[in-house]
Design a protein around this motif. Structure first.
Motif, PDB file in Angstrom:
ATOM      1  N   ASN A 172      14.835   2.191  12.300  1.00 42.81           N
ATOM      2  CA  ASN A 172      15.919   1.341  12.804  1.00 42.81           C
ATOM      3  C   ASN A 172      16.933   0.921  11.747  1.00 42.81           C
ATOM      4  OD1 ASN A 172      15.185   0.644  15.787  1.00 42.81           O
ATOM      5  ND2 ASN A 172      13.264   0.445  14.649  1.00 42.81           N
ATOM      6  N   GLY A 173      16.592   1.084  10.472  1.00 44.03           N
ATOM      7  CA  GLY A 173      17.534   0.773   9.411  1.00 44.03           C
ATOM      8  C   GLY A 173      18.101  -0.626   9.502  1.00 44.03           C
ATOM      9  N   SER A 174      19.430  -0.723   9.409  1.00 44.37           N
ATOM     10  CA  SER A 174      20.085  -2.029   9.406  1.00 44.37           C
ATOM     11  C   SER A 174      20.000  -2.755  10.743  1.00 44.37           C
ATOM     12  CB  SER A 174      21.558  -1.866   9.005  1.00 44.37           C
ATOM     13  OG  SER A 174      22.217  -0.970   9.884  1.00 44.37           O
ATOM     14  N   SER A 175      19.501  -2.091  11.778  1.00 40.98           N
ATOM     15  CA  SER A 175      19.286  -2.749  13.076  1.00 40.98           C
ATOM     16  C   SER A 175      17.853  -3.248  13.238  1.00 40.98           C
ATOM     17  CB  SER A 175      19.599  -1.761  14.219  1.00 40.98           C
ATOM     18  OG  SER A 175      20.932  -1.316  14.143  1.00 40.98           O
ATOM     19  N   ALA A 176      17.059  -3.142  12.183  1.00 37.84           N
ATOM     20  CA  ALA A 176      15.633  -3.485  12.271  1.00 37.84           C
ATOM     21  C   ALA A 176      15.392  -4.948  12.599  1.00 37.84           C
ATOM     22  CB  ALA A 176      14.927  -3.124  10.966  1.00 37.84           C
ATOM     23  N   PHE A 214      11.091  -1.015  -1.515  1.00 39.18           N
ATOM     24  CA  PHE A 214      10.979  -1.135  -0.063  1.00 39.18           C
ATOM     25  C   PHE A 214      10.941  -2.594   0.378  1.00 39.18           C
ATOM     26  CE2 PHE A 214       8.487  -1.122   3.952  1.00 39.18           C
ATOM     27  CZ  PHE A 214       9.416  -0.453   4.732  1.00 39.18           C
ATOM     28  N   LYS A 215      10.345  -3.454  -0.418  1.00 39.75           N
ATOM     29  CA  LYS A 215      10.343  -4.881  -0.088  1.00 39.75           C
ATOM     30  C   LYS A 215      11.776  -5.397   0.050  1.00 39.75           C
ATOM     31  CE  LYS A 215       9.297  -9.461  -1.919  1.00 39.75           C
ATOM     32  NZ  LYS A 215       8.712 -10.250  -3.042  1.00 39.75           N
ATOM     33  N   THR A 216      12.650  -5.012  -0.872  1.00 38.13           N
ATOM     34  CA  THR A 216      14.039  -5.461  -0.793  1.00 38.13           C
ATOM     35  C   THR A 216      14.772  -4.783   0.367  1.00 38.13           C
ATOM     36  OG1 THR A 216      14.844  -3.800  -2.383  1.00 38.13           O
ATOM     37  CG2 THR A 216      14.109  -5.927  -3.266  1.00 38.13           C
ATOM     38  N   THR A 217      14.351  -3.568   0.716  1.00 37.24           N
ATOM     39  CA  THR A 217      14.904  -2.900   1.896  1.00 37.24           C
ATOM     40  C   THR A 217      14.637  -3.726   3.136  1.00 37.24           C
ATOM     41  OG1 THR A 217      14.444  -0.746   0.883  1.00 37.24           O
ATOM     42  CG2 THR A 217      14.937  -0.761   3.234  1.00 37.24           C
ATOM     43  N   VAL A 218      13.403  -4.173   3.266  1.00 38.84           N
ATOM     44  CA  VAL A 218      13.015  -5.017   4.409  1.00 38.84           C
ATOM     45  C   VAL A 218      13.858  -6.296   4.418  1.00 38.84           C
ATOM     46  CG1 VAL A 218      11.145  -6.344   5.471  1.00 38.84           C
ATOM     47  CG2 VAL A 218      10.665  -4.104   4.449  1.00 38.84           C
TER      48      VAL A 218
END
Length: 379
Positions: A172-176, A214-218
């Protein structure tokens, strides 16, 4: 009398500035063969002890900036032995799959970058990424399986819900944000934190970096999804990801392809957290050379605006002999010879959040492309 004295001093100051900048200003060739031998000598001297050369652009949609950067890439590869290039694109995807299709489309699908990618392939240049945004083709199809395989192979206990949450972020990327409640997000991040404390992960430099990134991605896809909140998180992690590559491949020299805004050497309040360049410099002092590029005449800029800027002695265009030609300013030498220029502010077009700043301090070299063009996306 006082007014005349003031005007005389003012005129002397600006004539001096003009002379000092002019002595570090160099005419470049046309875009197809941009870099003159004189400028090559300047760059060569400045990168003698540098493992990293940053090549910035004012905006991601300016094709003429891409064309100019390509000329610098060719010079660095053919004459200075650089064999690796890092894009402002997916760190994970490009670490495992060094392919063009894992790079953001505004470069990989740009007509003005066609020559660049043909050159990289022909010269067997390895492509990397440093962005914590997990946007690439490879990441979309492989991230979840690779994480799960790593955990299994290292006998690290995990729950199915953890893998499901990872999949939601990747798919979902930025729509997560729409897929998680605040409580679920906080719990997911606490799970990632616990893995970052796991001895087997801590002892594996690559996978520790992947989990940390990945933590910062979340965070930027969920709880800090606004631009204001997400920029500082993204920039700090991008600096860490790039630093990881530089330090884990200590025998390599890297070209870094990105926006000017992400490679400015110093942190200022107006940058609002867009400080990857300064963060990287703090982690890796004195190993990089920063070349910022900007195109002057663009389809969306009125001729009157360019003319007005050219007449303004507080604008960088004032110091250029012509706004239709290409030029190089050796900011590094300018500051060495004239320390006061480190703090002198001018109007400029180099894509920071503020048009007036001390550009010579932020970047080691400024490149002006007279006649610019927008990028054309190949569908």
């Amino acid at each position: 009398m006082r007014k005349k004295l003031f005007l005389s001093l003012f005129l002397i100051t600006y004539l001096t500035s003009y002379s000092q900048i002019e002595s570090n200003l160099y005419r470049l060739n046309s875009i197809e063969n941009l870099i003159t031998n004189e400028v090559k000598e300047i760059v060569s001297k400045n990168i003698e002890d540098k493992r990293v050369v940053f090549l910035g652009e004012a905006e991601h949609h300016i094709g003429s900036d891409f064309l100019a950067k390509t000329q610098f890439v060719k010079y660095l590869v053919e004459e200075k032995g650089y064999k690796d290039i890092v894009f402002e694109s997916d760190f994970f995807g490009l670490y495992f799959d060094h392919k063009k299709y894992n790079i953001f489309h505004h470069w990989s699908m740009s007509k003005q970058c066609e020559d660049l990618f043909e050159f990289l392939e022909k010269n067997e240049i390895t492509i990397w990424g440093f962005d914590n945004q997990t946007h690439s083709y490879y990441t979309y199809h492989n991230f979840v399986n690779k994480v799960e395989t790593f955990l299994k192979e290292n006998e690290i206990v995990y729950k199915d819900d953890f893998i499901i949450s990872i999949d939601k972020i990747i798919k979902n990327g930025s729509s997560a944000k729409k897929k998680f409640s605040n409580e679920e997000v906080n719990f997911f991040i606490s799970e990632i934190d616990s893995y970052l404390q796991n001895d087997k992960i801590k002892s594996n430099q690559l996978w520790y970096q992947i989990f940390e990134s990945f933590k910062t991605t979340v965070q930027i896809y969920t709880i800090n999804s606004s631009r204001k909140e997400g920029i500082p998180i993204r920039d700090k992690q991008m600096a860490k990801n790039l630093s990881f590559l530089i330090n884990n491949f200590s025998n390599k020299k890297f070209i870094v392809w990105l926006a000017n805004a992400h490679m400015a050497k110093y942190e200022y309040e107006f940058m609002k957290g867009q400080t990857m360049g300064s963060d990287f410099n703090n982690l890796n002092p004195n190993i990089s050379y920063h070349i910022a590029i900007s195109s002057i005449n663009m389809p969306y800029r009125k001729e009157k605006f360019i003319e007005k800027s050219k007449k303004d002695n507080q604008n960088l265009l004032y110091f250029l002999p012509s706004t239709n030609q290409n030029y190089f300013i050796d900011s590094k030498k300018l500051i060495i010879d004239n320390i006061e220029f480190e703090n002198k502010e001018f109007e400029g077009m180099f894509g920071l959040n503020k048009s007036k700043t001390n550009w010579f301090k932020h970047f080691d070299a400024l490149v002006f492309i007279g006649i610019g063009e927008k990028s054309t996306i190949i569908r």
